[in-house]
Each structure stands twice: as C-alpha cells, then as structure tokens.
Scaffold this active site. Structure first.
Site, PDB file in Angstrom:
ATOM      1  N   ASP A 212       0.823  -1.207   0.000  1.00 37.46           N
ATOM      2  CA  ASP A 212       0.000   0.000   0.000  1.00 37.46           C
ATOM      3  C   ASP A 212       0.865   1.268   0.000  1.00 37.46           C
ATOM      4  O   ASP A 212       1.908   1.315   0.662  1.00 37.46           O
ATOM      5  CB  ASP A 212      -0.862  -0.028   1.276  1.00 37.46           C
ATOM      6  CG  ASP A 212      -1.822   1.134   1.383  1.00 37.46           C
ATOM      7  OD1 ASP A 212      -2.739   1.214   0.550  1.00 37.46           O
ATOM      8  OD2 ASP A 212      -1.655   1.963   2.307  1.00 37.46           O
ATOM      9  N   GLU A 248       1.462  -0.335  -4.919  1.00 35.55           N
ATOM     10  CA  GLU A 248       0.443   0.644  -5.274  1.00 35.55           C
ATOM     11  C   GLU A 248       1.106   2.004  -5.448  1.00 35.55           C
ATOM     12  O   GLU A 248       1.525   2.638  -4.471  1.00 35.55           O
ATOM     13  CB  GLU A 248      -0.641   0.745  -4.199  1.00 35.55           C
ATOM     14  CG  GLU A 248      -1.803   1.607  -4.660  1.00 35.55           C
ATOM     15  CD  GLU A 248      -2.228   2.708  -3.702  1.00 35.55           C
ATOM     16  OE1 GLU A 248      -3.262   3.345  -3.966  1.00 35.55           O
ATOM     17  OE2 GLU A 248      -1.540   2.968  -2.698  1.00 35.55           O
TER      18      GLU A 248
HETATM   19  C1  AAO Z   1      -9.250   8.330   6.256  1.00 35.43           C
HETATM   20  C2  AAO Z   1     -10.060   9.593   6.029  1.00 35.43           C
HETATM   21  C3  AAO Z   1      -9.157  10.811   6.066  1.00 35.43           C
HETATM   22  C4  AAO Z   1      -8.402  10.853   7.407  1.00 35.43           C
HETATM   23  C5  AAO Z   1      -7.616   9.549   7.562  1.00 35.43           C
HETATM   24  C6  AAO Z   1      -6.881   9.456   8.891  1.00 35.43           C
HETATM   25  O1  AAO Z   1     -10.717   9.500   4.779  1.00 35.43           O
HETATM   26  O2  AAO Z   1      -9.958  11.977   5.930  1.00 35.43           O
HETATM   27  O3  AAO Z   1      -7.519  11.942   7.413  1.00 35.43           O
HETATM   28  O4  AAO Z   1      -8.527   8.443   7.472  1.00 35.43           O
HETATM   29  O5  AAO Z   1      -7.769   9.576   9.940  1.00 35.43           O
HETATM   30  C7  AAO Z   1      -7.847   4.751   2.648  1.00 35.43           C
HETATM   31  C8  AAO Z   1      -8.896   5.796   2.299  1.00 35.43           C
HETATM   32  C9  AAO Z   1      -8.651   7.103   3.012  1.00 35.43           C
HETATM   33  C10 AAO Z   1      -8.511   6.872   4.509  1.00 35.43           C
HETATM   34  C11 AAO Z   1      -7.320   5.941   4.688  1.00 35.43           C
HETATM   35  C12 AAO Z   1      -7.030   5.625   6.159  1.00 35.43           C
HETATM   36  O6  AAO Z   1      -8.891   6.001   0.895  1.00 35.43           O
HETATM   37  O7  AAO Z   1      -9.777   7.946   2.776  1.00 35.43           O
HETATM   38  O8  AAO Z   1      -8.315   8.104   5.187  1.00 35.43           O
HETATM   39  O9  AAO Z   1      -7.625   4.684   4.048  1.00 35.43           O
HETATM   40  O10 AAO Z   1      -8.117   5.059   6.748  1.00 35.43           O
HETATM   41  C13 AAO Z   1      -3.254   8.811  -2.478  1.00 35.43           C
HETATM   42  C14 AAO Z   1      -2.132   7.790  -2.243  1.00 35.43           C
HETATM   43  C15 AAO Z   1      -2.586   6.362  -2.407  1.00 35.43           C
HETATM   44  C16 AAO Z   1      -3.867   6.069  -1.614  1.00 35.43           C
HETATM   45  C17 AAO Z   1      -4.909   7.068  -2.088  1.00 35.43           C
HETATM   46  C18 AAO Z   1      -6.233   6.878  -1.363  1.00 35.43           C
HETATM   47  O11 AAO Z   1      -1.039   8.073  -3.101  1.00 35.43           O
HETATM   48  O12 AAO Z   1      -1.544   5.520  -1.937  1.00 35.43           O
HETATM   49  O13 AAO Z   1      -4.445   8.416  -1.836  1.00 35.43           O
HETATM   50  N1  AAO Z   1      -4.309   4.674  -1.741  1.00 35.43           N
HETATM   51  C19 AAO Z   1      -3.982   3.685  -0.684  1.00 35.43           C
HETATM   52  C20 AAO Z   1      -5.130   2.720  -0.413  1.00 35.43           C
HETATM   53  C21 AAO Z   1      -6.269   3.454   0.253  1.00 35.43           C
HETATM   54  C22 AAO Z   1      -5.820   3.937   1.623  1.00 35.43           C
HETATM   55  C23 AAO Z   1      -4.419   4.364   1.669  1.00 35.43           C
HETATM   56  C24 AAO Z   1      -3.565   4.268   0.604  1.00 35.43           C
HETATM   57  C25 AAO Z   1      -3.867   4.726   2.990  1.00 35.43           C
HETATM   58  O14 AAO Z   1      -5.488   2.075  -1.598  1.00 35.43           O
HETATM   59  O15 AAO Z   1      -7.407   2.647   0.367  1.00 35.43           O
HETATM   60  O16 AAO Z   1      -6.629   5.080   2.004  1.00 35.43           O
HETATM   61  O17 AAO Z   1      -3.474   3.500   3.594  1.00 35.43           O
HETATM   62  C26 AAO Z   1      -3.367  12.298  -6.420  1.00 35.43           C
HETATM   63  C27 AAO Z   1      -2.117  11.445  -6.241  1.00 35.43           C
HETATM   64  C28 AAO Z   1      -2.396  10.111  -5.630  1.00 35.43           C
HETATM   65  C29 AAO Z   1      -3.258  10.246  -4.395  1.00 35.43           C
HETATM   66  C30 AAO Z   1      -4.566  10.955  -4.810  1.00 35.43           C
HETATM   67  C31 AAO Z   1      -5.553  11.083  -3.658  1.00 35.43           C
HETATM   68  O18 AAO Z   1      -4.118  11.842  -7.515  1.00 35.43           O
HETATM   69  O19 AAO Z   1      -1.511  11.249  -7.495  1.00 35.43           O
HETATM   70  O20 AAO Z   1      -1.157   9.530  -5.267  1.00 35.43           O
HETATM   71  O21 AAO Z   1      -3.537   8.952  -3.871  1.00 35.43           O
HETATM   72  O22 AAO Z   1      -4.226  12.233  -5.286  1.00 35.43           O
HETATM   73  O23 AAO Z   1      -5.048  11.939  -2.711  1.00 35.43           O
HETATM   74  C32 AAO Z   1      -5.843  13.742 -10.826  1.00 35.43           C
HETATM   75  C33 AAO Z   1      -4.363  13.349 -10.872  1.00 35.43           C
HETATM   76  C34 AAO Z   1      -4.090  12.288  -9.842  1.00 35.43           C
HETATM   77  C35 AAO Z   1      -4.468  12.819  -8.496  1.00 35.43           C
HETATM   78  C36 AAO Z   1      -5.957  13.105  -8.531  1.00 35.43           C
HETATM   79  C37 AAO Z   1      -6.551  13.525  -7.216  1.00 35.43           C
HETATM   80  O24 AAO Z   1      -6.654  12.665 -11.274  1.00 35.43           O
HETATM   81  O25 AAO Z   1      -4.057  12.868 -12.176  1.00 35.43           O
HETATM   82  O26 AAO Z   1      -2.737  11.871  -9.873  1.00 35.43           O
HETATM   83  O27 AAO Z   1      -6.218  14.103  -9.506  1.00 35.43           O
HETATM   84  O28 AAO Z   1      -5.966  14.746  -6.807  1.00 35.43           O
END
Ligand code: AAO
Length: 512
Positions: A212, A248
């Site tokens: 992850d 990932e």
């Molecule tokens: C939860 C709450 C939060 C709180 C946190 C702590 O939602 O509000 O602050 O708890 O209390 C999952 C959930 C999260 C959750 C977290 C922990 O999705 O909502 O937070 O569990 O419980 C990034 C990362 C990527 C990640 C993804 C979700 O790079 O690794 O965010 N995925 C993994 C898992 C996922 C998990 C986690 C990681 C954490 O698969 O299930 O989270 O363990 C850009 C970046 C990406 C980034 C995204 C989202 O994307 O490139 O790297 O992903 O933003 O932030 C265009 C761009 C594109 C961009 C996008 C969005 O499309 O081309 O690149 O815009 O801006």
C-alpha cells in the site's frame, strides 16, 4: 546488477515480478473485505475449480476500530500493530485460509500497509481490532512496539506536517498522507519490524504482497525491506522463490514520482490502464475501441512485465485515490462485463479482478456521500458471511463480480490462451473490434450503436464452438450461442448492439 538491467531491458520477469501462479492459472481476484473463513471456502468450492490463480486479501494486521463514521472499510488502512486479528478474522482463521487455499493451488497475496500507522487524531485507548493499547497523540504503539522516534515528522518540512504538494517528492515521502502517522523507514529498527511482519506471513505460506501507498515511501527503503524478506514456504512453492511484490503507485502522469521509480523492486499497479479503458469503453473524449489495437506500452503504459492491471479497484470504484469518473464499476454492469472481458482477453500485465460489496451510493455534486461505508455487517460491526445463492450468485450485498458467468468464463479464457500473442486483429474503425490469441481463442466486441454482421478470420481450427459469454459448454451441449468456424478458420459473427452482452468469445476448450 548487469543481469538485473539486462532483464529489465528485455522485459524478462524478475524474481519479485513473478506471481508464482500454479496450474497455468493467470488472474488474481481481490476479495475485498471478505472474512478469512469465507475465502477458505471460496478457494475450495469456486476459485480452484474455475481457474483463479490467487486472492488479494484485505489487510490482516491489527487496525484501528472507528465509530464515526461507523466502521468504515478504510479503518483497515490504519494499523495499530502487526498482530493478525482483524475484521476478517483471527490469526488461526488466517492460517487455516492460507493452508486451504494453497492446498488447492490458489495463492494468497496480502495487502501490506507499511507506510504508516493510524491517523494522528486516532486517539488513545484500546479501540483496535485485537484490543491493543495505543496513543496516536504520543505516537505510541506498544504492541509493535513503535514510539515517537520511529516516525518521520522531524523530516517533514511542511507547516501542516501533511503532504501539501504532490510535485515535491520530499513531502510525498516524508510527510503525512491524509494525517496518517508516517513511519521512518530509513531506520533499521522500522525496516526490521516491517520485514518481521511480512516474514510471518511468508512463513505461513502467502505468495506475495500488494504494498500500500508505495509512492509515499522511498524506493531505497522499500528495497531495504524487500532484501530482508524470506523465500516462499517450500511446502507449496519451489525453493528459492521470492515473494511476488506489486506496489500501489498512482501514476497518471504529471507528477515527478513515477511508476518507473519502483519497477526495479517489483510490479506496479498501472492506474492509467483503469482510467483509460474506462474512457474508451464509455466512448468519452472521442475514444474508440479501434484505438485499442496498440493497447499496452503503445498507450504509454509501463512494460507489460512490470504491470498489475485492473478495471477498477477498491479506491477508484468509490471516488477515493485517483482515476476519476471514467472508471467503470459493477454499478454499470453491461459495460463492466465488456471492459473486464477486454482486459482478460488482452495479454498485457498481470490481471486482477475486483470483487466488491454493494453500499448505499449517494452522489451529490459528483461526490459519493457514502464512500466510507464498510462491508455488509451486523449491528455490532462484525462482517457478515458471504451468502451464496442457489444460482451461484452472492447475496447480502456481496456483489461477487468474479462469479458473474461472463467474467468467470473470461478468467478461464485467459488461462486457455496464456502466452499466445494477439493475432487476426480486426476493427471497423469505430467500436467494433475482434482479435485472437494465437490459434487458441477469439473474441469479438460490438460497442457501436449498430449491428455487427461480419465474417472474420479467427485463426481457430474448424468446428463448432460455444460462446462463453452468452452461455458455456456443458458436457457436449452449449447453453449459449454457437459459432461455426470453417476449415480455413473463418466464422460469421452476428452481434446486435441491443444484446444483453454485445460480445462473443470462443476458445479451443469451448469447442463442441
Ligand atoms: C481516512 C479519512 C481521512 C483521514 C484519515 C486518517 O478518509 O480523511 O484523514 O482516514 O484519519 C484509505 C482511504 C482514506 C482513509 C485511509 C485511512 O482512501 O480515505 O483516510 O484509508 O483510513 C493517495 C495515495 C494512495 C492512496 C490514495 C487513497 O497516493 O496511496 O491516496 N491509496 C492507498 C489505499 C487506500 C488507503 C491508503 C492508501 C492509505 O489504496 O485505500 O486510504 O493506507 C493524487 C495522487 C495520488 C493520491 C490521490 C488522492 O491523484 O496522485 O497519489 O492517492 O491524489 O489523494 C488527478 C491526478 C491524480 C491525483 C488526482 C486527485 O486525477 O491525475 O494523480 O487528480 O488529486
């Protein structure tokens, strides 16, 4: 090092890029949020008999237990320790599952959350899945143990301590992702603890890991962890087998951190695949299926031997992560079956099929208000068993896409045509396309708003074949459409754009 670079250049499968699939099987299914006991049963009663190679399981490590919102699925991405009791079951049940799945040749791949612990606001106490005490304010996790010395905050240079800008690679690796306490993997102690966790699972018999949030870890740190990993358990795998690693990393282009930073360590999730395939099948931005002729590296994707591909994943099916609205999910079943059919017919990458639960989707201004909802569960928060209906579909809001006839039969198709190149490509310049895989299988899609009525060269031996989309071969009978291939390999295809599933697939094992 020389051999390593040579292997990269030739696209040869490196040690940690090999999923160690057995019996000619080729696809992984992500049984998102399933209980270990159900996965063990599923391996025996369904996955092995239908040619699935492996299962990606939800994180097995001890996690926070959240009540506001109520028991969201994402609590499992907030580790409290590496104890193995989770919402999916106990350590004993986990072990039993690994053994039983391995015994029928189905591999287990673990979702490993090693970049961080719980959110900074996670609180203090024992609201954790094994009941271990922790204090997020003091960064104290005695069940590992980790203390405040083991986190990155000193290195992070943003005022908030959060990742504020994805264009600054230091922030992305050294600051907190959505407030999650960021482990300092520069330290040998942290590397040792993480490796110890992964080695426990390897010794138990798992085949590898989905790692992850790799974008948020330095490749050198991941390499250091990886070099500490044991070889796979020789009860089920050849000696000297390295664990399969798929990382990932969301790389849709436009950020300084790219997938290629990580391909030396293992495979990487190709998010462009999911996002672009959705755009094509939806016919957005002027895209057409005819353009899929160059699908793969020709579309700017990483080398096939480095890629792990999927139509949707547990994040982008509900608006988390990235990829946007083009991503196709079970909520659009007709195009979902087509997209998954295309993925499984096409040779690019290692394929992962999604298996979801249904939630009360409620979209306001493009955002799902219920994107947090956890798996089907009882009032006390425990996950419900997966209910299997008499017709083999699932109930109780388990979607089980992997049990949809069209998808399951395409998983088998991929096994039958494994290692065969694309052959006999045809398209009408629009959204009617067809291609074969050597002389082992052939597939035809009609995603246009008109009839398809064509005689095509399939490359298959002459005979009568059973279409595995509308039905399947059952003994010597066919429950679906039949396709007659003449002695020179040509066959006539008739696909209405009004068909429930406007595509046809045949392969040598579906010959009557
Ligand atoms: C939860 C709450 C939060 C709180 C946190 C702590 O939602 O509000 O602050 O708890 O209390 C999952 C959930 C999260 C959750 C977290 C922990 O999705 O909502 O937070 O569990 O419980 C990034 C990362 C990527 C990640 C993804 C979700 O790079 O690794 O965010 N995925 C993994 C898992 C996922 C998990 C986690 C990681 C954490 O698969 O299930 O989270 O363990 C850009 C970046 C990406 C980034 C995204 C989202 O994307 O490139 O790297 O992903 O933003 O932030 C265009 C761009 C594109 C961009 C996008 C969005 O499309 O081309 O690149 O815009 O801006």
């Amino acid at each position: 090092m020389g051999i390593f670079i040579l292997a990269l250049v030739l696209g040869v499968s490196l040690a940690q890029h090999d999923p160690h699939m057995k019996h000619g099987r080729t696809s992984i299914v992500h049984l998102f949020e399933w209980r270990w006991a159900d996965i063990a049963d599923e391996c025996e009663r369904y996955l092995a008999p239908n040619g699935f190679a492996g299962v990606q399981i939800s994180p097995p490590s001890e996690s926070i237990v959240l009540q506001n919102p109520w028991r969201p699925w994402y609590e499992r991405y907030q580790p409290i320790s590496y104890n193995l009791c989770s919402r999916s079951g106990t350590e004993k049940e986990l072990r039993d599952m690994v053994t039983r799945c391995n015994n029928v040749g189905v591999n287990i791949y673990v979702d490993a959350v090693i970049n961080h612990m719980c959110g900074a606001g996670g609180g203090e106490g024992k609201h954790s899945s094994c009941g271990s005490y922790f204090n997020s304010h003091k960064k104290d996790f005695p069940a590992v143990p980790y203390s405040s010395w083991d986190f990155n905050d000193g290195k992070c240079k943003t005022n908030s301590g959060e990742i504020e800008n994805y264009h600054d690679i230091f922030q992305v690796r050294d600051c907190r992702l959505v407030s999650l306490l960021d482990l300092n993997l520069q330290k040998d102690y942290v590397r040792d603890k993480v490796a110890e966790y992964m080695n426990t699972l390897i010794d138990m018999g798992v085949a590898g890991f989905r790692v992850d949030a790799c974008k948020h870890m330095w490749p050198g740190d991941l390499q250091a962890v990886s070099s500490r990993l044991h070889n796979l358990n020789t009860s089920w795998f050849p000696s000297n087998s390295k664990p399969f690693i798929y990382q990932e990393v969301i790389d849709l282009g436009g950020e300084p951190i790219t997938a290629s930073d990580y391909t030396g360590i293992g495979r990487v999730t190709e998010f462009k695949y999911s996002s672009k395939l959705g755009t094509v099948i939806r016919k957005w931005n002027g895209e057409k299926m005819a353009y899929l002729r160059t699908w793969g590296e020709g579309w700017g994707f990483m080398t096939s031997g480095n890629a792990l591909v999927f139509v949707d994943n547990h994040d982008n099916q509900r608006g988390h992560g990235a990829g946007g609205s083009s991503v196709i999910t079970f909520w659009d079943p007709r195009i979902y079956k087509m997209a998954t059919g295309f993925m499984l017919a096409h040779p690019y990458g290692v394929t992962r099929v999604m298996s979801s639960f249904r939630w009360n989707r409620h979209i306001v201004d493009g955002k799902d208000q219920n994107d947090w909802m956890g798996p089907p569960s009882y009032p006390d928060g425990s996950t419900k068993p997966v209910l299997i209906n008499p017709d083999t579909t699932c109930g109780d809001n388990w979607v089980c896409e992997h049990r949809w006839r069209q998808i399951r039969n395409m998983v088998i198709f991929r096994n039958v045509v494994n290692n065969q190149p694309i052959s006999h490509w045809w398209d009408n310049g629009s959204n009617q396309v067809a291609f074969g895989r050597g002389n082992r299988g052939f597939i035809v899609f009609n995603n246009d708003d008109r009839h398809l009525d064509m005689t095509l060269n399939t490359g298959l031996p002459g005979g009568t074949y059973c279409d595995i989309i509308s039905g399947q071969k059952e003994g010597s009978r066919c429950s679906g459409k039949q396709v007659t291939v003449d002695s020179d390999g040509r066959a006539h295809f008739n696909i209405s754009n009004m068909d429930e599933d406007p595509f046809i697939a045949i392969h040598v094992d579906s010959k009557l």
